[in-house]
Design a protein around this motif. Structure first.
Motif, short mmCIF file in Angstrom:
data_model
loop_
_atom_site.label_atom_id
_atom_site.label_comp_id
_atom_site.label_asym_id
_atom_site.label_seq_id
_atom_site.Cartn_x
_atom_site.Cartn_y
_atom_site.Cartn_z
N LEU A 113 12.59 9.46 0.45
CA LEU A 113 12.02 10.35 -0.59
C LEU A 113 12.40 11.91 -0.19
CD1 LEU A 113 8.50 8.82 -1.62
CD2 LEU A 113 10.53 8.80 -2.84
N LYS A 114 12.14 12.12 1.01
CA LYS A 114 12.37 13.54 1.28
C LYS A 114 13.78 13.87 1.17
CE LYS A 114 8.29 14.04 4.93
NZ LYS A 114 8.19 14.15 6.49
N ARG A 115 14.53 13.22 1.72
CA ARG A 115 15.88 13.27 1.70
C ARG A 115 16.32 13.33 0.10
NH1 ARG A 115 18.46 8.98 5.88
NH2 ARG A 115 17.54 9.86 7.79
N SER A 116 15.88 12.37 -0.58
CA SER A 116 16.15 12.61 -2.05
C SER A 116 15.79 13.81 -2.82
CB SER A 116 15.71 11.30 -2.78
OG SER A 116 15.97 10.22 -2.33
N VAL A 117 14.69 14.42 -2.34
CA VAL A 117 14.26 15.58 -3.21
C VAL A 117 14.89 16.63 -2.80
CG1 VAL A 117 12.45 17.17 -3.07
CG2 VAL A 117 11.90 14.86 -3.31
N ALA A 118 15.30 16.89 -1.26
CA ALA A 118 15.96 17.95 -0.82
C ALA A 118 17.68 17.87 -1.40
CB ALA A 118 16.18 18.01 0.95
N LYS B 167 0.81 -1.14 -0.06
CA LYS B 167 -0.19 0.03 -0.13
C LYS B 167 0.83 1.21 -0.15
CE LYS B 167 -3.96 -1.97 2.25
NZ LYS B 167 -4.78 -2.03 3.46
N VAL B 168 0.46 2.27 -1.04
CA VAL B 168 1.47 3.28 -0.95
C VAL B 168 0.51 4.48 -0.88
CG1 VAL B 168 2.68 4.94 -2.63
CG2 VAL B 168 2.97 2.45 -2.97
N SER B 169 0.82 5.64 0.01
CA SER B 169 -0.23 6.68 0.29
C SER B 169 0.08 7.70 -0.62
CB SER B 169 0.46 7.06 1.82
OG SER B 169 1.70 7.79 1.68
N GLU B 170 -0.97 8.56 -0.52
CA GLU B 170 -1.05 9.58 -1.50
C GLU B 170 0.16 10.66 -1.30
OE1 GLU B 170 -2.92 10.71 -4.03
OE2 GLU B 170 -3.77 8.51 -3.99
N LYS B 171 0.41 10.80 -0.04
CA LYS B 171 1.59 11.68 0.33
C LYS B 171 2.93 10.99 -0.07
CE LYS B 171 3.44 14.13 4.53
NZ LYS B 171 3.44 14.29 5.92
N GLU B 172 3.10 9.65 -0.15
CA GLU B 172 4.50 9.24 -0.65
C GLU B 172 4.28 9.19 -2.36
OE1 GLU B 172 5.09 5.54 2.58
OE2 GLU B 172 3.61 5.15 0.98
N LEU B 173 3.31 9.17 -2.74
CA LEU B 173 3.06 9.53 -4.25
C LEU B 173 3.57 10.69 -4.76
CD1 LEU B 173 0.08 7.47 -5.29
CD2 LEU B 173 2.46 6.95 -6.23
N THR B 174 3.29 11.92 -3.74
CA THR B 174 3.34 13.24 -4.06
C THR B 174 4.86 13.52 -3.91
OG1 THR B 174 1.28 13.92 -3.21
CG2 THR B 174 2.95 15.45 -3.33
N SER C 40 7.29 11.30 -4.06
CA SER C 40 8.10 10.75 -5.25
C SER C 40 7.90 11.35 -6.57
CB SER C 40 7.39 9.09 -5.52
OG SER C 40 7.89 8.55 -6.46
N ALA C 41 6.73 11.93 -6.81
CA ALA C 41 6.39 12.70 -7.88
C ALA C 41 7.47 13.88 -8.08
CB ALA C 41 5.27 13.22 -8.10
N GLN C 42 7.54 14.64 -6.89
CA GLN C 42 8.60 15.75 -6.61
C GLN C 42 10.15 15.39 -6.75
OE1 GLN C 42 7.98 17.73 -2.95
NE2 GLN C 42 5.89 17.70 -3.31
N LEU C 43 10.34 14.30 -6.40
CA LEU C 43 11.87 13.72 -6.60
C LEU C 43 11.95 13.50 -8.37
CD1 LEU C 43 14.32 12.42 -5.66
CD2 LEU C 43 13.17 10.19 -5.39
#
Length: 289
Positions: A254-259, A181-188, A190-193
């Motif tokens: 994901l947060k670390r990767s985007v940052a 199960k993947v949450s909408e927040k995780e998808l968001t 991931s899309a930013q990344l």
């Protein structure tokens, strides 16, 4: 380039004489096997199991063994097969280009007009372009019947051989029977990344790092007359892959990767993320092995 096949593309009553050329080549550094004790070249010999004699290639035929009997197929037998004698690339159907699954693509060839008049060639090319269709074709090459996709690339007809349906393995992985199960927040996140890595694909921005390093190693050994330390040639050894690293939270990763991506994108050109180094101007191109 040297043509490896001559024939004609046929669809309906239209006949397009063409020559076939390999569209790709191998750039790997050519290596061969040697004896580690004295550097002597290791060679393979074709030896007959009956008389023990080395057999020249021109005296070697093919054979099929069913476990009890062996059927020998001579070069003439194979050359006389109807499919092998056929010099036509026959269009079977024209399909929407997106229906060709990339997993089926194999080797790529260029088709050159083999006629003083290029009208039929240009007609087929423009038809494919304007209808946005890919021609599925069949032809024989090197003792094999081939299925292929005929399309246009930069004003040239390109033939890409396809794997047969039974050559594609099924991807059956029990772990994916019940998707996580993947949450909408995780998808968001991931899309930013993904967005932070967006760019136009430029093949020239990438290089085969292993072959570059291998060539440097060979040149260094030649210059030294004997051998060199690999680490001294290429710098410090790359860090080991973290196979035993702790499993981290997907959202946190994901947060670390985007940052990290945002901080890097502001300090270097976009092309820098594609390759660590570009080939120096004036450098000689590598020859195919």
């Amino acid at each position: 380039m040297r043509a490896i096949w001559k024939g004609a593309v046929t669809f309906g009553l239209v006949n397009v004489p063409v020559k076939l050329y390999s569209a790709t080549e191998d750039h790997d550094v050519p290596l061969h096997q040697v004896h580690d004790a004295d550097g002597g070249r290791i060679r393979y010999k074709r030896v007959c199991e009956i008389d023990g004699e080395v057999v020249p290639y021109e005296h070697i035929d093919r054979a099929y063994d069913d476990g009890e009997r062996t059927v020998v197929l001579t070069k003439k037998d194979l050359a006389d097969l109807p499919a092998e004698r056929d010099r036509e690339i026959s269009v079977v159907e024209f399909v929407p280009s997106e229906q060709i699954d990339p997993i089926m693509l194999d080797r790529t060839y260029y088709l050159e007009p083999d006629s003083k008049s290029t009208k039929a060639y240009v007609l087929l090319r423009r038809t494919l372009e304007e209808t946005d269709r890919t021609a599925v074709v069949k032809f024989a090459l090197r003792q094999r019947t081939r299925l292929a996709a005929l399309r246009v690339r930069e004003e040239v007809l390109v033939l890409q051989t396809l794997l047969w349906a039974d050559e594609i393995r099924e991807a059956a992985f029990p772990a994916l029977d019940e998707p996580a199960k993947v949450s909408e927040k995780e998808l968001t996140m991931s899309a930013q990344l993904v967005s932070s890595f967006e760019a136009d694909f430029t093949p020239e921005d990438y290089e085969d790092e292993y072959q570059v390093q291998l060539r440097k190693l060979v040149e260094a050994k030649l210059e030294s007359g004997e051998s060199v330390d690999t680490a001294a040639t290429f710098g410090e050894a790359a860090e080991e892959d973290g196979e035993g690293a702790d499993v981290v939270d997907l959202m946190e990763a994901l947060k670390r990767s985007v940052a990290e991506s945002k901080s890097k994108s502001g300090s270097r050109p976009a092309s820098a993320s594609k390759t660590a180094s570009k080939p120096k101007s004036g450098s000689k191109p590598q020859k195919a092995g």
